[in-house]
Design a protein around this motif. Sequence first.
Motif, PDB file in Angstrom:
ATOM      1  N   ARG A   1       0.835  -1.148   0.045  1.00  0.00           N
ATOM      2  CA  ARG A   1       0.087   0.053  -0.046  1.00  0.00           C
ATOM      3  C   ARG A   1       0.699   1.198   0.048  1.00  0.00           C
ATOM      4  NH1 ARG A   1      -4.391  -0.635   4.559  1.00  0.00           N
ATOM      5  NH2 ARG A   1      -2.574  -1.698   5.703  1.00  0.00           N
ATOM      6  N   ILE A   2       2.092   1.219   0.379  1.00  0.00           N
ATOM      7  CA  ILE A   2       2.899   2.461   0.392  1.00  0.00           C
ATOM      8  C   ILE A   2       3.442   2.693  -0.893  1.00  0.00           C
ATOM      9  CG2 ILE A   2       5.067   3.341   0.985  1.00  0.00           C
ATOM     10  CD1 ILE A   2       4.818   1.492   3.801  1.00  0.00           C
ATOM     11  N   ASN A   3       4.012   1.714  -1.826  1.00  0.00           N
ATOM     12  CA  ASN A   3       4.493   2.113  -3.246  1.00  0.00           C
ATOM     13  C   ASN A   3       3.490   1.462  -4.277  1.00  0.00           C
ATOM     14  OD1 ASN A   3       5.114  -0.507  -3.228  1.00  0.00           O
ATOM     15  ND2 ASN A   3       7.411  -0.199  -2.621  1.00  0.00           N
ATOM     16  N   GLY A   4       2.568   0.805  -4.074  1.00  0.00           N
ATOM     17  CA  GLY A   4       1.767   0.021  -5.141  1.00  0.00           C
ATOM     18  C   GLY A   4       2.553  -1.112  -5.928  1.00  0.00           C
TER      19      GLY A   4
ATOM     20  N   ASP B   1      -8.767 -19.262   4.524  1.00  0.00           N
ATOM     21  CA  ASP B   1      -8.557 -18.484   5.390  1.00  0.00           C
ATOM     22  C   ASP B   1      -7.427 -18.717   6.275  1.00  0.00           C
ATOM     23  OD1 ASP B   1      -8.740 -15.806   6.676  1.00  0.00           O
ATOM     24  OD2 ASP B   1     -10.155 -16.568   8.277  1.00  0.00           O
ATOM     25  N   ASP B   2      -6.295 -19.419   5.720  1.00  0.00           N
ATOM     26  CA  ASP B   2      -5.359 -20.046   6.606  1.00  0.00           C
ATOM     27  C   ASP B   2      -4.066 -19.059   6.950  1.00  0.00           C
ATOM     28  OD1 ASP B   2      -3.952 -19.741   4.282  1.00  0.00           O
ATOM     29  OD2 ASP B   2      -3.830 -21.990   3.713  1.00  0.00           O
ATOM     30  N   GLY B   3      -4.288 -17.875   6.514  1.00  0.00           N
ATOM     31  CA  GLY B   3      -3.271 -17.013   6.856  1.00  0.00           C
ATOM     32  C   GLY B   3      -1.862 -16.781   6.021  1.00  0.00           C
ATOM     33  N   TYR B   4      -2.080 -17.683   4.885  1.00  0.00           N
ATOM     34  CA  TYR B   4      -0.864 -17.881   3.994  1.00  0.00           C
ATOM     35  C   TYR B   4      -0.593 -16.346   3.442  1.00  0.00           C
ATOM     36  CZ  TYR B   4       2.361 -19.252   0.440  1.00  0.00           C
ATOM     37  OH  TYR B   4       3.510 -19.138  -0.571  1.00  0.00           O
ATOM     38  N   PHE B   5       0.663 -15.964   3.473  1.00  0.00           N
ATOM     39  CA  PHE B   5       0.809 -14.550   2.901  1.00  0.00           C
ATOM     40  C   PHE B   5       2.162 -14.605   1.942  1.00  0.00           C
ATOM     41  CE2 PHE B   5       0.841  -9.889   3.169  1.00  0.00           C
ATOM     42  CZ  PHE B   5      -0.241  -9.717   3.226  1.00  0.00           C
ATOM     43  N   GLY B   6       2.331 -15.724   1.002  1.00  0.00           N
ATOM     44  CA  GLY B   6       3.252 -15.595   0.314  1.00  0.00           C
ATOM     45  C   GLY B   6       4.692 -16.283   0.776  1.00  0.00           C
ATOM     46  N   SER B   7       5.526 -16.579  -0.190  1.00  0.00           N
ATOM     47  CA  SER B   7       6.735 -17.133   0.352  1.00  0.00           C
ATOM     48  C   SER B   7       7.918 -16.441  -0.477  1.00  0.00           C
ATOM     49  CB  SER B   7       6.749 -18.550   0.131  1.00  0.00           C
ATOM     50  OG  SER B   7       6.453 -19.168  -1.268  1.00  0.00           O
ATOM     51  N   GLY B   8       7.867 -15.544  -1.402  1.00  0.00           N
ATOM     52  CA  GLY B   8       8.911 -15.179  -2.161  1.00  0.00           C
ATOM     53  C   GLY B   8       9.631 -14.357  -1.489  1.00  0.00           C
ATOM     54  N   THR B   9      11.203 -14.441  -1.661  1.00  0.00           N
ATOM     55  CA  THR B   9      12.043 -13.875  -0.986  1.00  0.00           C
ATOM     56  C   THR B   9      11.998 -12.288  -0.997  1.00  0.00           C
ATOM     57  OG1 THR B   9      13.695 -15.513  -1.357  1.00  0.00           O
ATOM     58  CG2 THR B   9      14.644 -13.624  -1.008  1.00  0.00           C
ATOM     59  N   ILE B  10      11.881 -11.671  -2.364  1.00  0.00           N
ATOM     60  CA  ILE B  10      11.554 -10.171  -2.352  1.00  0.00           C
ATOM     61  C   ILE B  10      10.137  -9.889  -1.730  1.00  0.00           C
ATOM     62  CG2 ILE B  10      10.854  -8.516  -3.961  1.00  0.00           C
ATOM     63  CD1 ILE B  10      12.865 -10.140  -6.118  1.00  0.00           C
TER      64      ILE B  10
ATOM     65  N   ARG C   1       3.912  -5.634   7.948  1.00  0.00           N
ATOM     66  CA  ARG C   1       2.768  -6.578   7.447  1.00  0.00           C
ATOM     67  C   ARG C   1       1.551  -5.747   7.272  1.00  0.00           C
ATOM     68  NH1 ARG C   1      -1.290  -8.984   6.326  1.00  0.00           N
ATOM     69  NH2 ARG C   1      -1.661 -11.366   6.712  1.00  0.00           N
ATOM     70  N   GLU C   2       1.270  -4.762   7.936  1.00  0.00           N
ATOM     71  CA  GLU C   2       0.195  -3.929   7.925  1.00  0.00           C
ATOM     72  C   GLU C   2       0.010  -3.013   6.706  1.00  0.00           C
ATOM     73  OE1 GLU C   2       3.388  -1.507   9.920  1.00  0.00           O
ATOM     74  OE2 GLU C   2       2.827  -3.662  10.164  1.00  0.00           O
ATOM     75  N   ASN C   3       1.068  -2.864   6.110  1.00  0.00           N
ATOM     76  CA  ASN C   3       1.032  -2.023   4.991  1.00  0.00           C
ATOM     77  C   ASN C   3       0.671  -2.967   3.610  1.00  0.00           C
ATOM     78  OD1 ASN C   3       1.445   0.577   5.734  1.00  0.00           O
ATOM     79  ND2 ASN C   3       3.325  -0.118   6.506  1.00  0.00           N
ATOM     80  N   PHE C   4       0.473  -4.096   3.709  1.00  0.00           N
ATOM     81  CA  PHE C   4       0.247  -4.850   2.532  1.00  0.00           C
ATOM     82  C   PHE C   4      -1.225  -5.600   2.686  1.00  0.00           C
ATOM     83  CE2 PHE C   4       4.630  -4.990   3.027  1.00  0.00           C
ATOM     84  CZ  PHE C   4       5.327  -4.945   1.707  1.00  0.00           C
ATOM     85  N   THR C   5      -1.868  -5.504   1.626  1.00  0.00           N
ATOM     86  CA  THR C   5      -3.029  -6.461   1.461  1.00  0.00           C
ATOM     87  C   THR C   5      -3.066  -7.517   0.525  1.00  0.00           C
ATOM     88  OG1 THR C   5      -3.753  -4.838  -0.366  1.00  0.00           O
ATOM     89  CG2 THR C   5      -4.239  -4.028   1.734  1.00  0.00           C
ATOM     90  N   LYS C   6      -3.963  -8.561   0.677  1.00  0.00           N
ATOM     91  CA  LYS C   6      -3.893  -9.753  -0.100  1.00  0.00           C
ATOM     92  C   LYS C   6      -5.366 -10.062  -0.711  1.00  0.00           C
ATOM     93  CE  LYS C   6      -3.520 -14.895   0.027  1.00  0.00           C
ATOM     94  NZ  LYS C   6      -3.306 -15.921   0.805  1.00  0.00           N
ATOM     95  N   GLU C   7      -5.449 -10.198  -1.951  1.00  0.00           N
ATOM     96  CA  GLU C   7      -6.755 -10.614  -2.421  1.00  0.00           C
ATOM     97  C   GLU C   7      -6.441 -11.947  -3.322  1.00  0.00           C
ATOM     98  OE1 GLU C   7      -7.950  -7.706  -5.683  1.00  0.00           O
ATOM     99  OE2 GLU C   7      -6.072  -6.887  -5.244  1.00  0.00           O
TER     100      GLU C   7
ATOM    101  N   LYS D   1       9.018 -11.378   1.055  1.00  0.00           N
ATOM    102  CA  LYS D   1       9.468 -11.411   2.378  1.00  0.00           C
ATOM    103  C   LYS D   1      10.296  -9.975   2.886  1.00  0.00           C
ATOM    104  CE  LYS D   1       8.895 -16.152   3.409  1.00  0.00           C
ATOM    105  NZ  LYS D   1       9.482 -17.252   3.705  1.00  0.00           N
ATOM    106  N   LYS D   2      11.243  -9.575   2.143  1.00  0.00           N
ATOM    107  CA  LYS D   2      12.169  -8.496   2.475  1.00  0.00           C
ATOM    108  C   LYS D   2      11.183  -7.204   2.258  1.00  0.00           C
ATOM    109  CE  LYS D   2      16.476 -10.309   0.893  1.00  0.00           C
ATOM    110  NZ  LYS D   2      17.484 -10.395  -0.013  1.00  0.00           N
ATOM    111  N   ALA D   3      10.308  -7.056   1.458  1.00  0.00           N
ATOM    112  CA  ALA D   3       9.412  -5.870   1.333  1.00  0.00           C
ATOM    113  C   ALA D   3       8.591  -5.627   2.699  1.00  0.00           C
ATOM    114  CB  ALA D   3       8.483  -5.832   0.297  1.00  0.00           C
TER     115      ALA D   3
END
Length: 77
Positions: free
Chosen positions: A12-15, A28-37, A47-53, A39-41
């Motif tokens: 949500r900060i940089n789009g 609704d298992d809470g999975y939020f990606g596994s990519g290295t980039i 975490r509060e600055n990211f949304t998942k759809e 995770k670094k972001a």
Amino acid sequence: MIYYTVYKITNRINGKFYIGKHKTRDLDDGYFGSGTILKKAIQKHGRENFTKEILHIFDNEREMNLKEQELVQINER
């Protein structure tokens, strides 16, 4: 039942966003990606600055893989 999902996580900060896929029994298992980039972001911005759809839900892995490839290729252009 197993769900095959294609999702989008947006900063949500940089789009910037990440397209991924996930196989699960619980949407609704809470999975939020596994990519290295990604995770670094998340570490950098919080975490509060990211949304998942969830963009698509399939009943088989083949369709999930094809859709993820299609979306990633479209967004690399």
